[in-house]
Design a protein around this motif. Structure first.
Motif, PDB file in Angstrom:
ATOM      1  N   LEU A  18     -31.557  86.194  45.503  1.00 56.50           N
ATOM      2  CA  LEU A  18     -32.093  86.315  44.147  1.00 56.50           C
ATOM      3  C   LEU A  18     -32.881  85.074  43.742  1.00 56.50           C
ATOM      4  CD1 LEU A  18     -29.057  88.030  42.406  1.00 56.50           C
ATOM      5  CD2 LEU A  18     -31.207  89.093  43.076  1.00 56.50           C
ATOM      6  N   ALA A  19     -32.389  83.904  44.119  1.00 55.43           N
ATOM      7  CA  ALA A  19     -33.107  82.659  43.792  1.00 55.43           C
ATOM      8  C   ALA A  19     -34.469  82.636  44.473  1.00 55.43           C
ATOM      9  CB  ALA A  19     -32.275  81.450  44.212  1.00 55.43           C
ATOM     10  N   ASP A  20     -34.534  83.093  45.735  1.00 56.39           N
ATOM     11  CA  ASP A  20     -35.812  83.144  46.455  1.00 56.39           C
ATOM     12  C   ASP A  20     -36.792  84.103  45.790  1.00 56.39           C
ATOM     13  OD1 ASP A  20     -34.859  81.338  48.275  1.00 56.39           O
ATOM     14  OD2 ASP A  20     -34.460  82.828  49.848  1.00 56.39           O
ATOM     15  N   ALA A  21     -36.261  85.123  45.088  1.00 57.91           N
ATOM     16  CA  ALA A  21     -37.111  86.099  44.399  1.00 57.91           C
ATOM     17  C   ALA A  21     -37.403  85.675  42.956  1.00 57.91           C
ATOM     18  CB  ALA A  21     -36.449  87.467  44.408  1.00 57.91           C
ATOM     19  N   GLY A  22     -36.913  84.503  42.551  1.00 62.02           N
ATOM     20  CA  GLY A  22     -37.160  84.016  41.199  1.00 62.02           C
ATOM     21  C   GLY A  22     -36.256  84.636  40.149  1.00 62.02           C
ATOM     22  N   LEU A  23     -35.147  85.204  40.564  1.00 63.41           N
ATOM     23  CA  LEU A  23     -34.205  85.814  39.623  1.00 63.41           C
ATOM     24  C   LEU A  23     -32.971  84.937  39.496  1.00 63.41           C
ATOM     25  CD1 LEU A  23     -34.413  89.490  40.918  1.00 63.41           C
ATOM     26  CD2 LEU A  23     -35.494  88.553  38.871  1.00 63.41           C
ATOM     27  N   ALA A  24     -32.475  84.775  38.281  1.00 56.86           N
ATOM     28  CA  ALA A  24     -31.298  83.948  38.035  1.00 56.86           C
ATOM     29  C   ALA A  24     -30.234  84.790  37.344  1.00 56.86           C
ATOM     30  CB  ALA A  24     -31.661  82.745  37.182  1.00 56.86           C
ATOM     31  N   PRO A  25     -29.274  85.322  38.088  1.00 49.80           N
ATOM     32  CA  PRO A  25     -28.230  86.128  37.453  1.00 49.80           C
ATOM     33  C   PRO A  25     -27.308  85.263  36.608  1.00 49.80           C
ATOM     34  CG  PRO A  25     -27.689  85.748  39.751  1.00 49.80           C
ATOM     35  CD  PRO A  25     -29.064  85.181  39.527  1.00 49.80           C
ATOM     36  N   ALA A  26     -26.754  85.853  35.555  1.00 48.28           N
ATOM     37  CA  ALA A  26     -25.792  85.147  34.713  1.00 48.28           C
ATOM     38  C   ALA A  26     -24.433  85.084  35.408  1.00 48.28           C
ATOM     39  CB  ALA A  26     -25.662  85.837  33.361  1.00 48.28           C
ATOM     40  N   SER A  27     -24.125  86.107  36.212  1.00 51.09           N
ATOM     41  CA  SER A  27     -22.861  86.131  36.945  1.00 51.09           C
ATOM     42  C   SER A  27     -22.989  87.034  38.164  1.00 51.09           C
ATOM     43  CB  SER A  27     -21.721  86.620  36.049  1.00 51.09           C
ATOM     44  OG  SER A  27     -21.924  87.976  35.697  1.00 51.09           O
ATOM     45  N   ILE A  28     -22.095  86.819  39.109  1.00 49.04           N
ATOM     46  CA  ILE A  28     -21.998  87.682  40.285  1.00 49.04           C
ATOM     47  C   ILE A  28     -20.524  88.022  40.472  1.00 49.04           C
ATOM     48  CG2 ILE A  28     -22.297  87.878  42.786  1.00 49.04           C
ATOM     49  CD1 ILE A  28     -24.671  86.001  42.593  1.00 49.04           C
ATOM     50  N   ALA A  69     -28.669  93.567  40.601  1.00 47.05           N
ATOM     51  CA  ALA A  69     -28.750  93.664  42.060  1.00 47.05           C
ATOM     52  C   ALA A  69     -27.358  93.949  42.602  1.00 47.05           C
ATOM     53  CB  ALA A  69     -29.287  92.373  42.664  1.00 47.05           C
ATOM     54  N   ARG A  70     -27.331  94.675  43.711  1.00 42.13           N
ATOM     55  CA  ARG A  70     -26.056  94.975  44.368  1.00 42.13           C
ATOM     56  C   ARG A  70     -26.228  94.800  45.867  1.00 42.13           C
ATOM     57  NH1 ARG A  70     -24.452  99.475  41.840  1.00 42.13           N
ATOM     58  NH2 ARG A  70     -23.220  98.165  40.486  1.00 42.13           N
ATOM     59  N   GLN A  71     -25.264  94.159  46.480  1.00 37.92           N
ATOM     60  CA  GLN A  71     -25.259  93.936  47.921  1.00 37.92           C
ATOM     61  C   GLN A  71     -23.952  94.501  48.467  1.00 37.92           C
ATOM     62  OE1 GLN A  71     -24.571  89.851  49.218  1.00 37.92           O
ATOM     63  NE2 GLN A  71     -26.185  90.087  50.743  1.00 37.92           N
ATOM     64  N   THR A  72     -24.043  95.331  49.497  1.00 35.50           N
ATOM     65  CA  THR A  72     -22.861  95.915  50.113  1.00 35.50           C
ATOM     66  C   THR A  72     -22.826  95.517  51.583  1.00 35.50           C
ATOM     67  OG1 THR A  72     -22.930  97.793  48.604  1.00 35.50           O
ATOM     68  CG2 THR A  72     -21.629  98.064  50.587  1.00 35.50           C
ATOM     69  N   LEU A  73     -21.731  94.906  51.989  1.00 35.59           N
ATOM     70  CA  LEU A  73     -21.544  94.479  53.365  1.00 35.59           C
ATOM     71  C   LEU A  73     -20.386  95.275  53.962  1.00 35.59           C
ATOM     72  CD1 LEU A  73     -21.675  90.661  52.602  1.00 35.59           C
ATOM     73  CD2 LEU A  73     -23.513  92.044  53.530  1.00 35.59           C
ATOM     74  N   ARG A  74     -20.637  95.973  55.060  1.00 37.65           N
ATOM     75  CA  ARG A  74     -19.604  96.744  55.739  1.00 37.65           C
ATOM     76  C   ARG A  74     -19.255  96.026  57.031  1.00 37.65           C
ATOM     77  NH1 ARG A  74     -22.057 102.359  56.644  1.00 37.65           N
ATOM     78  NH2 ARG A  74     -23.754 101.020  57.317  1.00 37.65           N
ATOM     79  N   MET A  75     -17.969  95.657  57.161  1.00 40.95           N
ATOM     80  CA  MET A  75     -17.530  94.885  58.317  1.00 40.95           C
ATOM     81  C   MET A  75     -16.434  95.642  59.048  1.00 40.95           C
ATOM     82  SD  MET A  75     -17.344  91.402  56.120  1.00 40.95           S
ATOM     83  CE  MET A  75     -16.929  92.338  54.651  1.00 40.95           C
ATOM     84  N   ILE A  76     -16.582  95.763  60.361  1.00 41.75           N
ATOM     85  CA  ILE A  76     -15.539  96.399  61.155  1.00 41.75           C
ATOM     86  C   ILE A  76     -14.313  95.497  61.124  1.00 41.75           C
ATOM     87  CG2 ILE A  76     -14.874  97.112  63.485  1.00 41.75           C
ATOM     88  CD1 ILE A  76     -17.801  97.905  63.930  1.00 41.75           C
ATOM     89  N   ALA A  77     -13.172  96.092  60.801  1.00 39.21           N
ATOM     90  CA  ALA A  77     -11.928  95.331  60.645  1.00 39.21           C
ATOM     91  C   ALA A  77     -11.003  95.637  61.820  1.00 39.21           C
ATOM     92  CB  ALA A  77     -11.272  95.689  59.317  1.00 39.21           C
ATOM     93  N   GLU A  78     -11.183  94.923  62.911  1.00 38.37           N
ATOM     94  CA  GLU A  78     -10.343  95.117  64.093  1.00 38.37           C
ATOM     95  C   GLU A  78      -8.888  94.844  63.744  1.00 38.37           C
ATOM     96  OE1 GLU A  78     -11.220  96.223  67.097  1.00 38.37           O
ATOM     97  OE2 GLU A  78     -13.347  96.331  66.578  1.00 38.37           O
ATOM     98  N   GLY A  79      -8.015  95.763  64.108  1.00 36.63           N
ATOM     99  CA  GLY A  79      -6.583  95.571  63.900  1.00 36.63           C
ATOM    100  C   GLY A  79      -6.089  95.880  62.501  1.00 36.63           C
ATOM    101  N   LEU A  80      -6.948  96.301  61.594  1.00 38.91           N
ATOM    102  CA  LEU A  80      -6.515  96.630  60.240  1.00 38.91           C
ATOM    103  C   LEU A  80      -5.765  97.953  60.271  1.00 38.91           C
ATOM    104  CD1 LEU A  80      -6.797  95.792  57.218  1.00 38.91           C
ATOM    105  CD2 LEU A  80      -8.742  97.320  57.102  1.00 38.91           C
TER     106      LEU A  80
END
Length: 84
Positions: A18-28, A69-80
């Motif tokens: 977001l900073a690289d795009a010139g956007l400054a969120p109030a919170s994340i 903005a929304r970011q979704t990260l999907r991570m394989i959880a071995e052994g979960l």
């Protein structure tokens, strides 16, 4: 729609993006959930169907609390494992 699409596996921090795009969120905010891969997820992630995933969702908010903005990260959880 304002920021170009990134490669699916790009390890980009949402605040930096977001900073690289010139956007400054109030919170994340962040939420973490667990799920199993569907047939389409397993193909996209090159893993077996019903593989455990951890899903981290980051949402950036403006000063009025609206999601910008929304970011979704999907991570394989071995052994979960799941308990009832």
């Amino acid at each position: 729609a304002l920021i170009p699409a990134l490669p699916e596996d790009a390890p980009i921090d949402l605040a930096d993006l977001l900073a690289d795009a010139g956007l400054a969120p109030a919170s994340i905010s962040e939420s973490l959930t667990a799920t199993l891969t569907s047939m389409s997820d397993s193909v996209a992630l090159s893993c077996d169907r019903y593989t455990a995933l951890l899903v981290l969702t980051r949402t950036a908010h403006d000063a009025e609390g609206r999601a910008i903005a929304r970011q979704t990260l999907r991570m394989i959880a071995e052994g979960l494992t799941y308990g009832a």
